[in-house]
Design a protein around this motif. Structure first.
Motif, PDB file in Angstrom:
ATOM      1  N   ASN A   1       0.850  -1.197   0.000  1.00  0.00           N
ATOM      2  CA  ASN A   1       0.000   0.000   0.000  1.00  0.00           C
ATOM      3  C   ASN A   1       0.883   1.243   0.000  1.00  0.00           C
ATOM      4  O   ASN A   1       1.949   1.245   0.616  1.00  0.00           O
TER       5      ASN A   1
ATOM      6  N   ALA B   1      -3.398   3.946  -2.386  1.00  0.00           N
ATOM      7  CA  ALA B   1      -3.317   2.961  -3.457  1.00  0.00           C
ATOM      8  C   ALA B   1      -2.784   1.659  -2.898  1.00  0.00           C
ATOM      9  O   ALA B   1      -2.044   1.651  -1.909  1.00  0.00           O
TER      10      ALA B   1
ATOM     11  N   ILE C   1      -1.580  -2.589  -4.217  1.00  0.00           N
ATOM     12  CA  ILE C   1      -1.303  -3.499  -5.328  1.00  0.00           C
ATOM     13  C   ILE C   1      -1.021  -4.882  -4.755  1.00  0.00           C
ATOM     14  O   ILE C   1      -0.346  -5.027  -3.734  1.00  0.00           O
TER      15      ILE C   1
ATOM     16  N   GLY D   1       0.837  -7.927  -8.899  1.00  0.00           N
ATOM     17  CA  GLY D   1       0.517  -6.717  -9.653  1.00  0.00           C
ATOM     18  C   GLY D   1      -0.758  -6.819 -10.462  1.00  0.00           C
ATOM     19  O   GLY D   1      -1.136  -5.868 -11.138  1.00  0.00           O
TER      20      GLY D   1
ATOM     21  N   THR E   1      -5.167  -3.864  -8.384  1.00  0.00           N
ATOM     22  CA  THR E   1      -4.842  -2.566  -7.809  1.00  0.00           C
ATOM     23  C   THR E   1      -6.110  -1.910  -7.292  1.00  0.00           C
ATOM     24  O   THR E   1      -7.226  -2.245  -7.712  1.00  0.00           O
TER      25      THR E   1
ATOM     26  N   TYR F   1      -7.575   2.110  -5.519  1.00  0.00           N
ATOM     27  CA  TYR F   1      -7.253   3.511  -5.275  1.00  0.00           C
ATOM     28  C   TYR F   1      -8.322   4.185  -4.422  1.00  0.00           C
ATOM     29  O   TYR F   1      -9.504   3.849  -4.507  1.00  0.00           O
TER      30      TYR F   1
ATOM     31  N   THR G   1      -1.232   6.132 -10.342  1.00  0.00           N
ATOM     32  CA  THR G   1      -1.120   4.758 -10.802  1.00  0.00           C
ATOM     33  C   THR G   1      -0.056   4.037  -9.991  1.00  0.00           C
ATOM     34  O   THR G   1       1.084   4.504  -9.901  1.00  0.00           O
ATOM     35  N   ILE G   2      -0.441   2.904  -9.412  1.00  0.00           N
ATOM     36  CA  ILE G   2       0.503   2.090  -8.663  1.00  0.00           C
ATOM     37  C   ILE G   2       0.953   0.937  -9.538  1.00  0.00           C
ATOM     38  O   ILE G   2       0.158   0.366 -10.296  1.00  0.00           O
ATOM     39  N   SER G   3       2.227   0.609  -9.472  1.00  0.00           N
ATOM     40  CA  SER G   3       2.764  -0.511 -10.239  1.00  0.00           C
ATOM     41  C   SER G   3       3.937  -1.106  -9.465  1.00  0.00           C
ATOM     42  O   SER G   3       4.395  -0.524  -8.476  1.00  0.00           O
TER      43      SER G   3
END
Length: 114
Positions: free
Chosen positions: A34, A48, A50, A54, A57, A59, A68-70
């Motif tokens: 997080n 966010a 993930i 991956g 996700t 938000y 954007t989380i990656s």
């Protein structure tokens, strides 16, 4: 065990930043991660999340469509791409990794001026 955030800076409204959270000392690739933030005088909030692979996700409504989380498990790193930043995004941003236990980083400051 260590989580290190980086990438915080001072930017103007509408700008972009990419935060990084790099882990060592545990099975980071198996962890749910997080991103949280805490503004002065406010409670810490999750912005966010993930899953370990991956594939999933999530938000907070306040950042949906802008953040954007990656992750790159080969680099033990999770990213938070933040676009169209607003002054209300100003906070210390923390990452948290959860795998049985919770591990927190020390935070990185993001300041957005109008």
């Amino acid at each position: 065990v260590q989580l290190v955030e980086s990438g915080g800076a001072s930017v103007q409204r509408g700008g972009s930043l990419r935060l990084s959270c790099t882990a060592s000392g545990f099975a980071f690739s198996a962890a749910l991660v997080n991103w949280y933030r805490q503004a002065p005088g406010k409670e810490r909030e999750s912005v966010a999340a993930i899953t370990s692979t991956g594939s999933g996700t999530g938000y907070a409504d306040s950042v949906k469509g802008r953040f954007t989380i990656s992750r790159d498990n080969a680099k033990n790193t999770v990213y938070l791409q933040m676009n169209n930043l607003k002054p209300e995004d100003t906070a210390v941003y923390y990452c948290k990794a959860t795998i049985v236990n919770e591990y927190w980083g020390q935070g990185t400051q993001v300041t957005v001026s109008s």
